[in-house]
Design an enzyme around this catalytic site. Structure first.
Site, PDB file in Angstrom:
ATOM      1  CB  CYS A   1      -6.447  -0.833   3.864  1.00  0.00           C
ATOM      2  SG  CYS A   1      -4.757  -1.316   4.280  1.00  0.00           S
TER       3      CYS A   1
ATOM      4  CD  GLU B   1      -2.387   4.143   2.957  1.00  0.00           C
ATOM      5  OE1 GLU B   1      -1.915   3.314   2.144  1.00  0.00           O
ATOM      6  OE2 GLU B   1      -3.578   4.452   2.982  1.00  0.00           O
TER       7      GLU B   1
ATOM      8  CB  CYS C   1      -0.882   0.034   1.240  1.00  0.00           C
ATOM      9  SG  CYS C   1      -2.306  -1.070   1.168  1.00  0.00           S
TER      10      CYS C   1
HETATM   11  N1  THU Z   1      -4.322   0.670  -1.415  1.00  0.00           N
HETATM   12  C1  THU Z   1      -3.429   1.518  -0.850  1.00  0.00           C
HETATM   13  O1  THU Z   1      -2.342   1.770  -1.385  1.00  0.00           O
HETATM   14  N2  THU Z   1      -3.755   2.082   0.340  1.00  0.00           N
HETATM   15  C2  THU Z   1      -4.931   1.862   0.984  1.00  0.00           C
HETATM   16  O2  THU Z   1      -5.069   2.264   2.130  1.00  0.00           O
HETATM   17  C3  THU Z   1      -6.027   1.186   0.299  1.00  0.00           C
HETATM   18  C4  THU Z   1      -5.587   0.311  -0.830  1.00  0.00           C
HETATM   19  C5  THU Z   1      -3.947   0.024  -2.689  1.00  0.00           C
HETATM   20  C6  THU Z   1      -3.625  -1.428  -2.539  1.00  0.00           C
HETATM   21  C7  THU Z   1      -3.866  -1.927  -3.960  1.00  0.00           C
HETATM   22  O3  THU Z   1      -2.663  -1.714  -4.702  1.00  0.00           O
HETATM   23  C8  THU Z   1      -4.933  -1.004  -4.495  1.00  0.00           C
HETATM   24  O4  THU Z   1      -4.990   0.106  -3.616  1.00  0.00           O
HETATM   25  C9  THU Z   1      -6.310  -1.649  -4.556  1.00  0.00           C
HETATM   26  O5  THU Z   1      -6.660  -2.189  -3.336  1.00  0.00           O
END
Ligand code: THU
Length: 140
Positions: free
Chosen positions: A92, A61, A59
């Protein structure tokens, strides 16, 4: 704790949006950027980095936290997350916990998209009754 001034807020959101533009998300097509403000006013940004072995994706973050720690900072004063969708792209669950390691309940979390700020919240609102480093302190 002083409120974030508008110029710093704008700088943080811009950094998250710029990182989002560099996201590597060929599988989901969902681009996310994150930016962290440290105690010295430094901004550390990251984007999501996906992988053909899907669970190995990272992610935005988590990427930003890695950048911040590698730069020598360990305290988050504010967070900006940039995504795009029908509702604000909040961190998330796993990333709420990752952020909590370096931030506090009162830490502002700004959720933005290319049109600007969509939601202003705090880490404590996103992750109430959090488990954190204090739980592991001796005598707790
Ligand atoms: N994703 C993030 O980078 N941060 C979050 O807090 C929510 C989800 C990304 C993970 C994945 O690469 C894409 O978003 C779809 O879930």
């Amino acid at each position: 704790m002083p409120a974030l001034d508008l110029a710093t807020e704008a700088r943080l959101i811009q950094a998250a949006l710029a990182a989002r533009d560099r996201a590597y998300a060929p599988y989901s097509g969902f681009h996310v950027g994150a930016a962290l403000l440290d105690t010295a006013g430094g901004v550390h940004a990251g984007c999501n980095v996906e992988n053909a072995a899907y669970p190995q994706s990272q992610c935005a973050e988590a990427s930003a936290i890695g950048v911040m720690v590698a730069a020598g900072s360990r305290r988050i004063m504010a967070v900006a997350v940039a995504g795009q969708g029908p509702s604000p792209v909040t961190p998330c669950g796993g990333c709420r916990q990752r952020l909590r390691e370096f931030a506090a309940d009162h830490t502002p979390v700004l959720v933005a998209d290319p049109s600007g700020l969509r939601l202003r919240t705090t880490l404590g609102e996103l992750l109430p009754h959090a488990f954190g480093p204090a739980h592991l302190e001796p005598g707790q």
